[in-house]
Enzyme design. Structure first.
Site, PDB file in Angstrom:
ATOM      1  N   ASP A  81       0.845  -1.195   0.000  1.00 31.00           N
ATOM      2  CA  ASP A  81       0.000   0.000   0.000  1.00 31.00           C
ATOM      3  C   ASP A  81       0.885   1.251   0.000  1.00 31.00           C
ATOM      4  O   ASP A  81       1.823   1.351   0.778  1.00 31.00           O
ATOM      5  CB  ASP A  81      -0.876  -0.044   1.274  1.00 31.00           C
ATOM      6  CG  ASP A  81      -1.896   1.063   1.335  1.00 31.00           C
ATOM      7  OD1 ASP A  81      -2.268   1.462   2.458  1.00 31.00           O
ATOM      8  OD2 ASP A  81      -2.312   1.543   0.260  1.00 31.00           O
ATOM      9  N   HIS A  82       0.605   2.189  -0.900  1.00 28.27           N
ATOM     10  CA  HIS A  82       1.339   3.462  -0.949  1.00 28.27           C
ATOM     11  C   HIS A  82       2.851   3.267  -1.060  1.00 28.27           C
ATOM     12  O   HIS A  82       3.620   3.859  -0.305  1.00 28.27           O
ATOM     13  CB  HIS A  82       1.018   4.338   0.265  1.00 28.27           C
ATOM     14  CG  HIS A  82      -0.354   4.915   0.236  1.00 28.27           C
ATOM     15  ND1 HIS A  82      -0.743   5.913  -0.615  1.00 28.27           N
ATOM     16  CD2 HIS A  82      -1.451   4.568   0.944  1.00 28.27           C
ATOM     17  CE1 HIS A  82      -2.022   6.189  -0.422  1.00 28.27           C
ATOM     18  NE2 HIS A  82      -2.477   5.385   0.525  1.00 28.27           N
ATOM     19  N   GLU A 133      -1.917   6.017  -8.213  1.00 25.87           N
ATOM     20  CA  GLU A 133      -2.826   7.043  -7.682  1.00 25.87           C
ATOM     21  C   GLU A 133      -2.705   8.309  -8.507  1.00 25.87           C
ATOM     22  O   GLU A 133      -1.604   8.730  -8.874  1.00 25.87           O
ATOM     23  CB  GLU A 133      -2.489   7.350  -6.218  1.00 25.87           C
ATOM     24  CG  GLU A 133      -3.406   8.394  -5.569  1.00 25.87           C
ATOM     25  CD  GLU A 133      -3.114   8.584  -4.094  1.00 25.87           C
ATOM     26  OE1 GLU A 133      -2.830   7.589  -3.393  1.00 25.87           O
ATOM     27  OE2 GLU A 133      -3.176   9.739  -3.631  1.00 25.87           O
ATOM     28  N   HIS A 179      -7.369  10.010   4.431  1.00 20.38           N
ATOM     29  CA  HIS A 179      -6.858   9.011   5.369  1.00 20.38           C
ATOM     30  C   HIS A 179      -7.101   9.469   6.812  1.00 20.38           C
ATOM     31  O   HIS A 179      -7.092  10.656   7.101  1.00 20.38           O
ATOM     32  CB  HIS A 179      -5.352   8.836   5.165  1.00 20.38           C
ATOM     33  CG  HIS A 179      -4.992   8.165   3.884  1.00 20.38           C
ATOM     34  ND1 HIS A 179      -4.421   8.822   2.822  1.00 20.38           N
ATOM     35  CD2 HIS A 179      -5.155   6.891   3.467  1.00 20.38           C
ATOM     36  CE1 HIS A 179      -4.218   7.985   1.820  1.00 20.38           C
ATOM     37  NE2 HIS A 179      -4.658   6.808   2.178  1.00 20.38           N
ATOM     38  N   HIS A 207      -9.395   5.102  -1.417  1.00 14.70           N
ATOM     39  CA  HIS A 207      -8.585   5.162  -0.185  1.00 14.70           C
ATOM     40  C   HIS A 207      -9.341   6.007   0.852  1.00 14.70           C
ATOM     41  O   HIS A 207     -10.314   6.684   0.527  1.00 14.70           O
ATOM     42  CB  HIS A 207      -7.220   5.800  -0.475  1.00 14.70           C
ATOM     43  CG  HIS A 207      -6.264   4.883  -1.161  1.00 14.70           C
ATOM     44  ND1 HIS A 207      -5.063   4.501  -0.621  1.00 14.70           N
ATOM     45  CD2 HIS A 207      -6.347   4.244  -2.353  1.00 14.70           C
ATOM     46  CE1 HIS A 207      -4.423   3.696  -1.444  1.00 14.70           C
ATOM     47  NE2 HIS A 207      -5.190   3.522  -2.510  1.00 14.70           N
ATOM     48  N   GLY A 208      -8.869   5.905   2.104  1.00 16.84           N
ATOM     49  CA  GLY A 208      -9.464   6.749   3.149  1.00 16.84           C
ATOM     50  C   GLY A 208     -10.928   6.430   3.374  1.00 16.84           C
ATOM     51  O   GLY A 208     -11.757   7.315   3.582  1.00 16.84           O
ATOM     52  N   SER A 210     -12.361   4.462   5.811  1.00 14.10           N
ATOM     53  CA  SER A 210     -12.887   4.312   7.180  1.00 14.10           C
ATOM     54  C   SER A 210     -13.710   5.555   7.516  1.00 14.10           C
ATOM     55  O   SER A 210     -13.348   6.668   7.158  1.00 14.10           O
ATOM     56  CB  SER A 210     -11.735   4.198   8.192  1.00 14.10           C
ATOM     57  OG  SER A 210     -11.045   2.998   8.006  1.00 14.10           O
ATOM     58  N   ASN A 229      -9.998   0.619   0.612  1.00 16.13           N
ATOM     59  CA  ASN A 229      -8.957   0.561   1.642  1.00 16.13           C
ATOM     60  C   ASN A 229      -9.514   0.911   3.024  1.00 16.13           C
ATOM     61  O   ASN A 229     -10.164   1.946   3.186  1.00 16.13           O
ATOM     62  CB  ASN A 229      -7.844   1.558   1.315  1.00 16.13           C
ATOM     63  CG  ASN A 229      -6.917   1.063   0.227  1.00 16.13           C
ATOM     64  OD1 ASN A 229      -7.285   0.190  -0.564  1.00 16.13           O
ATOM     65  ND2 ASN A 229      -5.701   1.592   0.201  1.00 16.13           N
ATOM     66  N   THR A 232      -8.024   2.632   9.467  1.00 15.68           N
ATOM     67  CA  THR A 232      -8.404   3.314  10.715  1.00 15.68           C
ATOM     68  C   THR A 232      -9.522   2.591  11.462  1.00 15.68           C
ATOM     69  O   THR A 232      -9.448   2.433  12.687  1.00 15.68           O
ATOM     70  CB  THR A 232      -8.825   4.768  10.412  1.00 15.68           C
ATOM     71  OG1 THR A 232      -7.704   5.453   9.838  1.00 15.68           O
ATOM     72  CG2 THR A 232      -9.257   5.501  11.669  1.00 15.68           C
TER      73      THR A 232
HETATM   74  O1  LIG Z   1      -6.529   4.289   2.497  1.00 14.97           O
HETATM   75  C1  LIG Z   1      -5.998   3.817   3.499  1.00 14.97           C
HETATM   76  C2  LIG Z   1      -6.751   3.686   4.811  1.00 14.97           C
HETATM   77  O2  LIG Z   1      -7.689   4.710   4.964  1.00 14.97           O
HETATM   78  P1  LIG Z   1      -8.438   4.890   6.370  1.00 14.97           P
HETATM   79  O3  LIG Z   1      -7.523   5.656   7.258  1.00 14.97           O
HETATM   80  O4  LIG Z   1      -9.679   5.642   6.041  1.00 14.97           O
HETATM   81  O5  LIG Z   1      -8.735   3.527   6.919  1.00 14.97           O
HETATM   82  N1  LIG Z   1      -4.708   3.369   3.470  1.00 14.97           N
HETATM   83  O6  LIG Z   1      -4.067   3.341   2.288  1.00 14.97           O
HETATM   84  C3  LIG Z   1      -3.977   2.973   4.682  1.00 14.97           C
HETATM   85  C4  LIG Z   1      -2.757   3.867   4.849  1.00 14.97           C
HETATM   86  C5  LIG Z   1      -1.975   3.498   6.108  1.00 14.97           C
HETATM   87  O7  LIG Z   1      -0.750   4.232   6.102  1.00 14.97           O
HETATM   88  P2  LIG Z   1       0.209   4.178   7.376  1.00 14.97           P
HETATM   89  O8  LIG Z   1       0.452   2.747   7.726  1.00 14.97           O
HETATM   90  O9  LIG Z   1       1.456   4.880   6.894  1.00 14.97           O
HETATM   91  O10 LIG Z   1      -0.501   4.891   8.481  1.00 14.97           O
HETATM   92 ZN   LIG Z   2      -4.421   5.072   1.243  1.00 16.27          ZN
END
Ligand SMILES: O=C(COP(=O)(O)O)N(O)CCCOP(=O)(O)O
Ligand SMILES: [Zn+2]
Length: 283
Positions: A81-82, A133, A179, A207-208, A210, A229, A232
């Site tokens: 991821d990323h 992305e 995120h 993404h993001g 949650s 994804n 959180t």
């Molecule tokens: O899109 C998401 C999760 O989104 P969310 O925060 O809404 O669950 N991700 O790609 C998770 C990113 C996690 O990065 P790190 O381990 O550096 O904190």
């Molecule tokens: Zn992400």
């Protein structure tokens, strides 16, 4: 069984549902995800960010997920991821990751295309799928921080050019999510998802996710999101369960006893997501 990411996402794209992509840093998270996938008969993507790999080690994450996938009756992909660091991406491929993300979204379009194309050529040569992305997804987590005002939504015409010139298997788009925990309710740009899906006709990634209301998630899936994804919400489930257990059992110090309810709580949250995303029963 462990499969290439594109296998899972192509099926989701064809049948109009989304697959959860859940972040892991430890054994309990891996077990929670696999148990939820088995319980709901759902394909699943298990992913680690660079922060997660720094914490656990790429060999540990790969070994745990490959072991879990080997005995699973559902398709499992192991995804970086990323990914931003070329060496890290190569190390993941060397350790058996079946999908990698190259996140060059901080660069201008042409530079993002150049960096992404390089990873696509190398990953595809060994059967590994690639996510990229375009546009900037906001929010802050360990390794990612994009100030809300710098978050820029994905341009559909740029997306068409980007995919044509890189050959990626899936595209993460910026349509209003961020995120980490939300302060207010996120407003997704559904019209933008619809237009991008019509132009690209390929798997799209959110993404993001949650904290996004269930109805918004379902609408995004209906419009063409195929990978969602989640990190959180799993962290919060873990935190809730550990806090509650330690409060009730202040003198219990056995990690097995402290972490078991946390694993269960994470599993329940993940199984619910699989039902909402529409992947339940699709394995
Ligand atoms: O899109 C998401 C999760 O989104 P969310 O925060 O809404 O669950 N991700 O790609 C998770 C990113 C996690 O990065 P790190 O381990 O550096 O904190
Ligand atoms: Zn992400």
């Amino acid at each position: 069984m462990i499969v290439a990411g594109r296998e899972i996402l192509k099926h989701a794209h064809k049948h109009g549902y989304a697959v959860g992509a859940f972040n892991v840093n430890n054994m309990e998270q891996v077990k929670a995800i696999i148990e939820a996938a088995e319980e709901t008969k759902s394909p699943v993507i298990i992913q680690a960010s660079q922060g997660g790999l720094k914490y656990a080690g790429v060999e540990y994450i790969a070994a745990m997920v490959k072991e879990a996938a080997k005995n699973a009756s559902v398709p499992v992909a192991l995804h970086l991821d990323h990914g931003t660091d070329f060496k890290q991406i190569m190390m993941c491929i060397r350790n058996g990751f079946t999908s990698v993300m190259i996140d060059a979204s901080h660069y201008e379009l042409e530079e993002n295309i150049k960096k992404t194309r390089k990873i696509v050529e190398m990953a595809h040569a060994v059967g590994v799928s690639v996510e990229a992305e375009l546009g900037k997804i906001g929010g802050v987590e360990d390794d990612i921080s994009v100030d809300e005002k710098d978050a820029t939504f994905t341009d559909p015409d740029d997306a068409e050019k980007f995919v044509a010139e890189t050959g990626v298997d899936s595209l993460a788009i910026a349509v209003g999510t961020a995120h980490g925990p939300y302060k207010g309710e996120p407003k997704l740009d559904f019209e933008r998802i619809k237009v991008i899906k019509e132009k690209l006709n390929m798997p799209l990634v959110l993404h993001g996710s949650s904290g996004v209301p269930e109805e918004s998630i379902k609408e995004a899936v209906r419009l063409g999101i195929n990978k969602i994804n989640i990190d959180t919400d799993i962290r919060m489930a873990f935190h809730r369960a550990v806090k509650e257990f330690v409060k009730k059992n202040p003198d219990v110090y056995d990690p097995r006893k402290i972490l078991s309810p946390a694993k269960e709580e994470m599993k329940n949250v993940i199984a619910d997501k699989m039902r909402i995303f529409g992947s339940a029963g699709m394995a």
